[in-house]
Scaffold this motif. Structure first.
Motif, PDB file in Angstrom:
ATOM      1  N   GLY A   1     110.969  26.797 -20.003  1.00  0.00           N
ATOM      2  CA  GLY A   1     110.256  25.586 -19.943  1.00  0.00           C
ATOM      3  C   GLY A   1     110.887  24.430 -18.989  1.00  0.00           C
ATOM      4  O   GLY A   1     112.003  24.290 -19.149  1.00  0.00           O
ATOM      5  N   GLY A   2     109.856  23.673 -18.331  1.00  0.00           N
ATOM      6  CA  GLY A   2     110.424  22.721 -17.605  1.00  0.00           C
ATOM      7  C   GLY A   2     111.105  21.519 -18.181  1.00  0.00           C
ATOM      8  O   GLY A   2     111.776  20.664 -18.000  1.00  0.00           O
ATOM      9  N   SER A   3     110.398  21.343 -19.720  1.00  0.00           N
ATOM     10  CA  SER A   3     110.849  20.171 -20.189  1.00  0.00           C
ATOM     11  C   SER A   3     112.455  20.521 -20.822  1.00  0.00           C
ATOM     12  O   SER A   3     113.214  19.670 -20.935  1.00  0.00           O
ATOM     13  N   SER A   4     113.026  21.806 -20.845  1.00  0.00           N
ATOM     14  CA  SER A   4     114.294  22.126 -21.038  1.00  0.00           C
ATOM     15  C   SER A   4     115.135  21.755 -19.963  1.00  0.00           C
ATOM     16  O   SER A   4     116.253  21.138 -20.336  1.00  0.00           O
ATOM     17  N   MET A   5     114.933  21.915 -18.906  1.00  0.00           N
ATOM     18  CA  MET A   5     115.432  21.771 -17.741  1.00  0.00           C
ATOM     19  C   MET A   5     115.705  20.269 -17.607  1.00  0.00           C
ATOM     20  O   MET A   5     116.785  19.870 -17.213  1.00  0.00           O
ATOM     21  N   ARG A   6     114.551  19.454 -17.577  1.00  0.00           N
ATOM     22  CA  ARG A   6     114.658  18.109 -17.384  1.00  0.00           C
ATOM     23  C   ARG A   6     115.503  17.762 -18.548  1.00  0.00           C
ATOM     24  O   ARG A   6     116.227  16.625 -18.004  1.00  0.00           O
ATOM     25  N   GLY A   7     115.355  17.958 -19.783  1.00  0.00           N
ATOM     26  CA  GLY A   7     116.438  17.507 -20.894  1.00  0.00           C
ATOM     27  C   GLY A   7     117.715  17.610 -20.308  1.00  0.00           C
ATOM     28  O   GLY A   7     118.865  16.859 -20.571  1.00  0.00           O
ATOM     29  N   ALA A   8     118.333  18.785 -19.813  1.00  0.00           N
ATOM     30  CA  ALA A   8     119.531  19.148 -19.589  1.00  0.00           C
ATOM     31  C   ALA A   8     120.051  18.132 -18.253  1.00  0.00           C
ATOM     32  O   ALA A   8     120.838  17.458 -18.012  1.00  0.00           O
ATOM     33  N   ALA A   9     118.990  17.925 -17.223  1.00  0.00           N
ATOM     34  CA  ALA A   9     119.089  16.976 -16.118  1.00  0.00           C
ATOM     35  C   ALA A   9     119.400  15.674 -16.649  1.00  0.00           C
ATOM     36  O   ALA A   9     120.158  14.842 -16.190  1.00  0.00           O
ATOM     37  N   ASN A  10     118.524  15.179 -17.536  1.00  0.00           N
ATOM     38  CA  ASN A  10     118.799  13.923 -18.259  1.00  0.00           C
ATOM     39  C   ASN A  10     120.037  13.867 -18.888  1.00  0.00           C
ATOM     40  O   ASN A  10     120.762  12.749 -18.652  1.00  0.00           O
TER      41      ASN A  10
END
Length: 117
Positions: free
Chosen positions: A65-74
């Protein structure tokens, strides 16, 4: 007996839902950190390498999921800001294993942190 089992299942589901975590949110400092593709200029100071992470366990976020990757980037941006950095270079994510297709492991993102003028 049936009512007790239903109540127990409802209670367990409510607890598990309460344990789920939303994606990492950017702090005000993290908002000022940017990702770059080219190595920062000589006037930038290298501060170190960091890893950001988004836990996927019980968070309803699949590893793809893109939200998982976004969370790691944040998380990575927030950590970089806390370290005094404002640039992340060479960001990468470790490859997913066969196990990660069946078990929602944490998504991680690493990068080199720089402080640039």
């Amino acid at each position: 007996m049936r009512v007790q089992i239903s109540a127990a299942l409802f209670f367990a589901a409510a607890i598990l839902t309460g344990c789920s975590t939303a994606g990492n949110q950017l702090t005000s400092g993290g908002q000022d950190v940017r990702f770059v593709d080219e190595k920062p200029a000589a006037q930038c100071q290298f501060l170190g390498t960091l890893t950001g992470e988004q836990s996927n366990w019980l968070s309803n976020q699949g590893t793809e999921g893109g939200s998982s990757m976004r969370g790691a980037a944040n998380d990575l941006r927030n950590r970089a800001a806390a370290m005094g950095g404002n640039v992340i270079y060479g960001a990468s994510t470790p490859g997913l294993s066969v196990i990660s297709n069946f078990v929602p492991l944490a998504t991680k993102m690493s990068g080199q942190i720089y402080k640039c003028p």
